[in-house]
Design a protein around this motif. Structure first.
Motif, mmCIF file in Angstrom:
data_model
loop_
_atom_site.group_PDB
_atom_site.id
_atom_site.type_symbol
_atom_site.label_atom_id
_atom_site.label_comp_id
_atom_site.label_asym_id
_atom_site.label_seq_id
_atom_site.Cartn_x
_atom_site.Cartn_y
_atom_site.Cartn_z
ATOM 1 N N ILE A 1 0.837 -1.200 0.000
ATOM 2 C CA ILE A 1 0.000 0.000 0.000
ATOM 3 C C ILE A 1 0.874 1.253 0.000
ATOM 4 C CG2 ILE A 1 -1.648 1.341 1.367
ATOM 5 C CD1 ILE A 1 -2.846 -1.324 2.312
ATOM 6 N N THR A 2 1.943 1.235 0.795
ATOM 7 C CA THR A 2 2.819 2.403 0.906
ATOM 8 C C THR A 2 3.532 2.700 -0.408
ATOM 9 O OG1 THR A 2 3.166 1.972 3.258
ATOM 10 C CG2 THR A 2 4.800 3.343 2.163
ATOM 11 N N LEU A 3 3.902 1.672 -1.148
ATOM 12 C CA LEU A 3 4.697 1.855 -2.359
ATOM 13 C C LEU A 3 3.855 2.008 -3.617
ATOM 14 C CD1 LEU A 3 7.548 -0.743 -1.668
ATOM 15 C CD2 LEU A 3 7.589 1.743 -1.313
ATOM 16 N N SER A 4 2.523 1.919 -3.501
ATOM 17 C CA SER A 4 1.652 2.032 -4.680
ATOM 18 C C SER A 4 0.731 3.229 -4.526
ATOM 19 C CB SER A 4 0.838 0.750 -4.857
ATOM 20 O OG SER A 4 -0.055 0.573 -3.775
ATOM 21 N N TYR B 1 -2.562 3.018 -6.317
ATOM 22 C CA TYR B 1 -3.819 2.552 -6.921
ATOM 23 C C TYR B 1 -4.777 2.128 -5.821
ATOM 24 C CZ TYR B 1 -6.791 0.069 -10.286
ATOM 25 O OH TYR B 1 -7.852 -0.354 -11.071
ATOM 26 N N ALA B 2 -5.834 2.902 -5.599
ATOM 27 C CA ALA B 2 -6.736 2.667 -4.475
ATOM 28 C C ALA B 2 -7.390 1.281 -4.489
ATOM 29 C CB ALA B 2 -7.798 3.755 -4.409
ATOM 30 N N PRO B 3 -7.877 0.760 -5.656
ATOM 31 C CA PRO B 3 -8.449 -0.599 -5.633
ATOM 32 C C PRO B 3 -7.444 -1.653 -5.170
ATOM 33 C CG PRO B 3 -9.152 0.547 -7.604
ATOM 34 C CD PRO B 3 -8.118 1.412 -6.958
ATOM 35 N N LEU B 4 -6.150 -1.477 -5.522
ATOM 36 C CA LEU B 4 -5.131 -2.402 -5.033
ATOM 37 C C LEU B 4 -5.003 -2.300 -3.523
ATOM 38 C CD1 LEU B 4 -2.787 -4.394 -5.479
ATOM 39 C CD2 LEU B 4 -1.298 -2.397 -5.858
ATOM 40 N N TRP B 5 -5.131 -1.078 -2.993
ATOM 41 C CA TRP B 5 -5.077 -0.899 -1.543
ATOM 42 C C TRP B 5 -6.162 -1.713 -0.857
ATOM 43 C CZ3 TRP B 5 -4.288 5.084 -0.593
ATOM 44 C CH2 TRP B 5 -3.061 5.464 -1.147
ATOM 45 N N ALA B 6 -7.373 -1.704 -1.432
ATOM 46 C CA ALA B 6 -8.470 -2.465 -0.840
ATOM 47 C C ALA B 6 -8.149 -3.959 -0.807
ATOM 48 C CB ALA B 6 -9.771 -2.205 -1.603
#
Length: 377
Positions: free
Chosen positions: A83-86, A88-93
């Protein structure tokens, strides 16, 4: 030494998680997502826990308690790093969901170990002490976030501090000695074991849901509630600390009371406090002068909600041992995480579409459900 290492590793990991969670909410809000969307992404962590919990007893049997603890620390660390290195919000989910699934392993094996090793006459106090430690992380995580910063360079420093705490938790987990649960061929695993435990104590599981809704789920929602009613960002984050403070201060006294008096009686008083605090919530939305009341309400929710869960854990610790205790703990955790999932998902929508009355009505219904289940218990 084993319990001390378990306490310390869990403390560090949860401090990091509860520091990272509110910061993620603020980051999503700053990107322009509406309140309901932010609530759904926050809820993905709890969804991961709910999906994984029925199968954790099987994983504990395969990996052993120590191996399960190691996996439950490494996987969330990698997810938060992603999450810290990306961007893209859907990837965070998705990553948040994976972190929640792995977190279910730690939760269940740690809780069941504490309950099983505690002497029956002291079980309430020892479980209460463990839950006090957990409640302290609700305070310290957001407090560290407010201290280090939520914007710009401060937010970046907060992210890496949270990751460092989770990594320290992984290292401390290696100090927990190996311990095998005795095989019990009569105890079923997976969904069969879940349904067996649910049939054995349905009221306990309803109370677990209510406890998760008010203690853990509202911790994800309180910053949004504060922002919706005009609180500054730092003060909105500290509402989570008020809830965590209630958890931290009330668990040992509640556990001590459960060791000395009727468990059911203490349970009902906690449910009444939870409902009464909820009925005061509309005052915060209607009168700006009543804003300081929000901290008292959050404190009561954290204390009463956490106590409901703690007393449920004491109850199943009295009833079960070994694999059966792991299964019963899994059901309690599942009901608790369902509450944690529903609070931000439905609460954020209620807050968005009816800022003054939507959330109080929803919370009153849930608090009333818990009290009714205990009256019939």
């Amino acid at each position: 030494m084993g319990l001390a290492a378990l306490f310390a590793s869990t403390f560090c990991e949860l401090c990091g998680l509860f520091m990272f969670g509110p910061l993620l909410l603020f980051t999503l809000k700053a990107r322009g997502l509406d309140t309901a969307e932010v609530g759904l992404i926050s809820a993905s962590q709890w969804l991961g826990m709910v999906l994984a919990t029925p199968f954790t007893a099987g994983w504990v049997r395969r990996l052993g308690p120590q191996g399960a603890l190691q996996a439950s620390g490494v996987v969330p660390l990698l997810a938060l790093l992603g999450i810290t290195l990306s961007t893209y919000a859907p990837l965070w989910a998705g990553l948040y969901l994976i972190a929640g699934a792995a977190g279910a392993l730690r939760w269940i094996v740690a809780e069941s170990t504490v309950a099983e090793l505690a002497p029956a006459a002291w079980r309430g106090r020892i479980v209460g002490l463990y839950e006090t430690m957990v409640g302290a992380t609700f305070v310290l995580g957001p407090a560290l976030l407010a201290l280090i910063g939520t914007e710009g360079a401060g937010a970046e420093a907060s992210r890496w501090t949270a990751l460092a705490l989770v990594a320290l938790g992984v290292l401390l987990t290696a100090l927990v000695p190996k311990r095998e649960h005795p095989a019990d061929e009569d105890v079923r695993l997976g969904w069969h074991g879940i349904f067996d435990a649910l049939r054995a104590a349905p009221a306990v599981m309803v109370v677990g849901f209510v406890g998760g809704f008010f203690e853990a789920g509202l911790a994800s929602l309180l910053p949004l509630f504060g922002l919706a009613h005009g609180f500054p960002v730092a003060q909105a984050a500290l509402l989570v600390s008020a809830s965590g403070l209630g958890s931290a201060l009330m668990m040992v006294p509640v556990g001590l009371a459960a060791d000395r008096w009727s468990l059911e009686r203490i349970w009902r008083w906690c449910a009444r406090v939870n409902l009464c605090a909820t009925l005061l919530l509309p005052l915060v939305g209607l009168f700006p002068a009543a804003h300081p009341l929000a901290w008292g309400i959050a404190f009561a929710w954290g204390g009463a909600g956490g106590a409901l869960y703690t007393l449920a854990m004491v109850d199943i610790g009295h009833r079960h041992q070994g694999v059966a205790l792991v299964n019963a703990t899994a059901v309690l955790v599942m009901s608790y995480t369902l509450g944690g999932l529903c609070a931000p998902a439905f609460g954020a929508s209620a807050l968005q579409f009816a800022p003054i009355w939507g959330l109080p009505i929803l919370l009153s219904l849930v608090a009333g459900l818990g009290l009714r289940a205990l009256v019939k218990h």
